[in-house]
Structure formats: C-alpha cells, structure tokens
Design a protein around this motif. Structure first.
Motif, PDB file in Angstrom:
ATOM      1  N   ASP A  64       0.836  -1.212   0.000  1.00 14.06           N
ATOM      2  CA  ASP A  64       0.000   0.000   0.000  1.00 14.06           C
ATOM      3  C   ASP A  64       0.868   1.257   0.000  1.00 14.06           C
ATOM      4  O   ASP A  64       0.585   2.227  -0.713  1.00 14.06           O
ATOM      5  N   GLN A  65       1.926   1.241   0.826  1.00 11.07           N
ATOM      6  CA  GLN A  65       2.825   2.405   0.879  1.00 11.07           C
ATOM      7  C   GLN A  65       3.539   2.599  -0.459  1.00 11.07           C
ATOM      8  O   GLN A  65       3.723   3.724  -0.925  1.00 11.07           O
ATOM      9  N   LEU A  66       3.931   1.502  -1.071  1.00 14.58           N
ATOM     10  CA  LEU A  66       4.640   1.586  -2.361  1.00 14.58           C
ATOM     11  C   LEU A  66       3.724   2.126  -3.450  1.00 14.58           C
ATOM     12  O   LEU A  66       4.123   2.953  -4.274  1.00 14.58           O
ATOM     13  N   LYS A  67       2.476   1.642  -3.446  1.00 17.29           N
ATOM     14  CA  LYS A  67       1.520   2.117  -4.457  1.00 17.29           C
ATOM     15  C   LYS A  67       1.234   3.605  -4.275  1.00 17.29           C
ATOM     16  O   LYS A  67       1.178   4.368  -5.249  1.00 17.29           O
ATOM     17  N   ALA A  68       1.062   4.018  -3.022  1.00 16.53           N
ATOM     18  CA  ALA A  68       0.795   5.439  -2.745  1.00 16.53           C
ATOM     19  C   ALA A  68       1.981   6.292  -3.195  1.00 16.53           C
ATOM     20  O   ALA A  68       1.808   7.359  -3.808  1.00 16.53           O
ATOM     21  N   ALA A  69       3.192   5.807  -2.907  1.00 11.83           N
ATOM     22  CA  ALA A  69       4.390   6.563  -3.305  1.00 11.83           C
ATOM     23  C   ALA A  69       4.502   6.622  -4.825  1.00 11.83           C
ATOM     24  O   ALA A  69       4.791   7.687  -5.394  1.00 11.83           O
ATOM     25  N   ALA A  70       4.268   5.503  -5.498  1.00 12.67           N
ATOM     26  CA  ALA A  70       4.376   5.476  -6.970  1.00 12.67           C
ATOM     27  C   ALA A  70       3.367   6.434  -7.596  1.00 12.67           C
ATOM     28  O   ALA A  70       3.693   7.172  -8.546  1.00 12.67           O
ATOM     29  N   ASP A  71       2.152   6.428  -7.070  1.00 21.91           N
ATOM     30  CA  ASP A  71       1.126   7.346  -7.607  1.00 21.91           C
ATOM     31  C   ASP A  71       1.544   8.797  -7.380  1.00 21.91           C
ATOM     32  O   ASP A  71       1.373   9.650  -8.260  1.00 21.91           O
ATOM     33  N   ALA A  72       2.097   9.080  -6.188  1.00 19.11           N
ATOM     34  CA  ALA A  72       2.527  10.453  -5.871  1.00 19.11           C
ATOM     35  C   ALA A  72       3.684  10.883  -6.775  1.00 19.11           C
ATOM     36  O   ALA A  72       3.725  12.030  -7.247  1.00 19.11           O
ATOM     37  N   VAL A  73       4.612   9.970  -7.034  1.00 19.49           N
ATOM     38  CA  VAL A  73       5.746  10.276  -7.929  1.00 19.49           C
ATOM     39  C   VAL A  73       5.227  10.584  -9.324  1.00 19.49           C
ATOM     40  O   VAL A  73       5.619  11.574  -9.963  1.00 19.49           O
ATOM     41  N   SER A  74       4.331   9.730  -9.796  1.00 23.93           N
ATOM     42  CA  SER A  74       3.800   9.886 -11.152  1.00 23.93           C
ATOM     43  C   SER A  74       3.075  11.224 -11.301  1.00 23.93           C
ATOM     44  O   SER A  74       3.206  11.919 -12.312  1.00 23.93           O
ATOM     45  N   GLU A  75       2.336  11.573 -10.254  1.00 19.72           N
ATOM     46  CA  GLU A  75       1.594  12.842 -10.291  1.00 19.72           C
ATOM     47  C   GLU A  75       2.562  14.031 -10.280  1.00 19.72           C
ATOM     48  O   GLU A  75       2.414  14.981 -11.037  1.00 19.72           O
ATOM     49  N   ARG A  76       3.581  13.922  -9.428  1.00 24.42           N
ATOM     50  CA  ARG A  76       4.511  15.050  -9.283  1.00 24.42           C
ATOM     51  C   ARG A  76       5.392  15.250 -10.524  1.00 24.42           C
ATOM     52  O   ARG A  76       5.612  16.364 -10.978  1.00 24.42           O
ATOM     53  N   PHE A  77       5.912  14.140 -11.057  1.00 24.15           N
ATOM     54  CA  PHE A  77       6.874  14.256 -12.158  1.00 24.15           C
ATOM     55  C   PHE A  77       6.279  13.910 -13.524  1.00 24.15           C
ATOM     56  O   PHE A  77       6.957  14.048 -14.550  1.00 24.15           O
ATOM     57  N   GLY A  78       5.038  13.406 -13.558  1.00 26.50           N
ATOM     58  CA  GLY A  78       4.409  13.071 -14.834  1.00 26.50           C
ATOM     59  C   GLY A  78       4.880  11.736 -15.381  1.00 26.50           C
ATOM     60  O   GLY A  78       5.618  11.679 -16.365  1.00 26.50           O
ATOM     61  N   GLY A  79       4.408  10.651 -14.751  1.00 27.59           N
ATOM     62  CA  GLY A  79       4.778   9.300 -15.214  1.00 27.59           C
ATOM     63  C   GLY A  79       6.050   8.789 -14.567  1.00 27.59           C
ATOM     64  O   GLY A  79       6.680   9.499 -13.771  1.00 27.59           O
ATOM     65  N   ILE A  80       6.384   7.542 -14.883  1.00 27.28           N
ATOM     66  CA  ILE A  80       7.630   6.928 -14.377  1.00 27.28           C
ATOM     67  C   ILE A  80       8.263   6.108 -15.509  1.00 27.28           C
ATOM     68  O   ILE A  80       7.565   5.388 -16.231  1.00 27.28           O
ATOM     69  N   ASP A  81       9.588   6.225 -15.649  1.00 25.38           N
ATOM     70  CA  ASP A  81      10.319   5.512 -16.707  1.00 25.38           C
ATOM     71  C   ASP A  81      11.192   4.370 -16.191  1.00 25.38           C
ATOM     72  O   ASP A  81      11.509   3.461 -16.959  1.00 25.38           O
TER      73      ASP A  81
END
Ligand SMILES: NC(=O)c1ccc[n+]([C@@H]2O[C@H](COP(=O)([O-])OP(=O)(O)OC[C@H]3O[C@@H](n4cnc5c(N)ncnc54)[C@H](O)[C@@H]3O)[C@@H](O)[C@H]2O)c1
Length: 255
Positions: A64-81
């Motif tokens: 749950d913590q990892l998913k929340a962090a991944a979503d927050a990263v994606s929102e802040r930086f616009g996706g993940i590579d």
C-alpha cells in the motif's frame, strides 16, 4: 545527459549505493524519486539534489505504501520511466544462529520488497509504453557466502525474479536487469572497509585491487536505466572488480 526527460524511482535511496545512484541519475538529467523507510535521510539528500529530486516515505514490505508513493511520484513528475530496486538489509551470522525471524525478515525486505515495488511501479512503466527495472542483487546472488544463508537465498531469488520478470514484461517493452555488486564501502559495511586488518586484506580479493565505491555501482545503474540498454534484458551485471571471475589459488597471482 543519458537520463534526460526520464523519471526514476529508487528504493533505499537515503544511504549508500541508493544515494549514489540518485546523485548519478540527477546528474544525468533524471527527475528522481527517493523512496526510503528512513524519510529524514531521503529528505536530506533530496534537499541537496534540488528540484529534480523528491523524497517519499515507503517501506518496501508494504504494498500500500509503495503504491501510494508510486502514484505520488507519477503525479509530481508526470509518469515513471525506471525503477531501481535497491533497498536491502543484511544479517551476518551462522546458519545455526539464524532464527526463523531472521530468515523471514531478510526474504521479506530483500526479495519480496523488490516484487512489491515492481507491482507498484510497473503499471506506470506500462502506461509509458517503455521502461527499465534495475534490481540490486549481489555477488551473493551468484555464489555462496559464509554466514549469510538468508541474504544469499534472497539475492539468488533476485536473480531469478529478474530473469522471470524480464520475460513477463518483454511484451511491454520493459527491460529488467540485475546488478551484482561485491564489497562496496557503503554504510552497510564501512566498518569492515575501515578495519585496519580486514579493509586492506579484502581489497586484495578482486582484480581491481581496491574496495568498490557506491559510485562504481551507480555508473552501471545509469547505463541500465537509460535508452542505451534497450537491447539488454534478463542479465546480471557484476560490479565486483572482477572478484567473481574465477578461482585463484594461493600464490597464483601476486598483488
Ligand atoms: N554495500 C555492499 O557491499 C553491497 C554489496 C552487494 C549488494 N549490496 C546491496 O545494495 C543495496 C544497498 O546497500 P547499501 O550498502 O547501500 O546499504 P545501506 O544500508 O547504506 O542503505 C540501504 C538503504 O535501504 C533503506 N531500507 C532498508 N530497509 C528498507 C525498507 N524496508 N524499505 C525501504 N527502505 C529500506 C535504508 O533505510 C537505507 O537507506 C542492498 O540491496 C544491498 O544488499 C550492497
């Protein structure tokens, strides 16, 4: 700049090898999320690295913590590579002294943690249409080491996870590779590197004749996270000064 316009996520980025990878990624133009269970450490590094870095609290044993962090990263930086699965711990004691709790804890953080972080981040890579996963294993993932039964089993598991994941994610244009460092003078074992007897002795155990530095590992991580590695997947990269190259018997090489 080899990671320009890339958004990267590094677990265990608050210290040692993860911190060196974060520094190298930002230097190569990436916007980098520093995930760590130790938030103050990640925040301190993020402050040093500036606006292209941001700290996020996440325990790799908690999906749950990892998913929340991944979503927050994606929102802040616009996706993940790219994801670097780096967080890890070590217990050094004989098999007879290893408890069931020791075994479960090491497997949970070091192996299951990489599976869970991939579960959280890979959907974002799939959305991108391309991605990179770099799993930090160890030379303890390609050969046995004394007094580390759980650690060695987890690191061998990471090599297996890497190969299997490379197959499963190939259709999504995602490359998955493992890094296998040897003795790196990070906080994890700085006491050994600085030990008057063990430090110089272990430095002779590899063909480079020195301890590895976190930066040595970071340079290979940059390559594996970049477009330069588009044709590289399912592989293990040793960053060990050649230590695991082969057997050298006493007296066969003088250094
Ligand atoms: N140092 C070496 O010689 C060496 C050699 C081979 C492989 N490795 C591997 O490299 C990786 C990094 O090691 P290091 O030497 O930089 O260690 P380190 O102790 O310096 O850093 C590890 C980081 O991971 C974080 N962490 C620990 N448990 C976590 C959890 N549950 N969730 C999120 N973050 C967590 C810690 O807070 C810390 O910031 C590990 O996977 C380790 O097994 C290290």
């Amino acid at each position: 700049m080899r990671l320009e316009n890339k958004v990267t996520v590094i677990t265990g980025a608050g210290s040692g090898i993860g911190a060196a990878i974060a520094r190298a990624f930002v230097a190569e133009g990436a916007r980098t999320a520093l995930l760590d269970v130790n938030l103050p450490a990640a925040e301190e590094l993020a402050a040093e690295l500036g606006g292209d870095a941001a700290a996020f609290e996440a325990d790799v044993t908690e999906l749950d913590q990892l998913k929340a962090a991944a979503d927050a990263v994606s929102e802040r930086f616009g996706g993940i590579d790219a994801l670097v699965n780096n967080a890890g711990i070590r217990i050094v004691k004989s098999f007879l002294d290893h408890t069931e709790e020791d075994w479960r804890r090491i497997l949970d953080v070091n192996l299951t943690g990489q599976f869970l972080a991939a579960k959280a981040v890979v959907p974002h890579l799939i959305t991108r249409g391309k991605g990179k996963v770099v799993n930090v294993a160890s030379i303890a993932g390609i050969g046995g080491r004394p007094n580390r039964v759980a650690y060695v089993a987890a690191k061998f598991g990471i090599v297996g996870l890497t190969r299997a994941l490379a197959m499963d994610l190939s259709a999504n244009n995602i490359c998955v590779n493992a890094l296998c460092p040897s003795m790196i003078a990070s906080p994890l074992n700085i006491s050994l590197a600085e030990d008057g007897e063990i430090g110089p002795q272990w430095a002779k155990d590899n063909l480079a004749r020195r301890w590895g530095r976190p930066e040595d590992v970071a340079k290979v991580a940059v390559f594996l996270a970049s477009d330069d590695a588009d044709y590289v997947t399912g592989s293990e990269y040793r960053v060990d000064g050649g230590e695991a190259t082969g057997l050298i018997r006493a007296g066969e090489m003088t250094i």
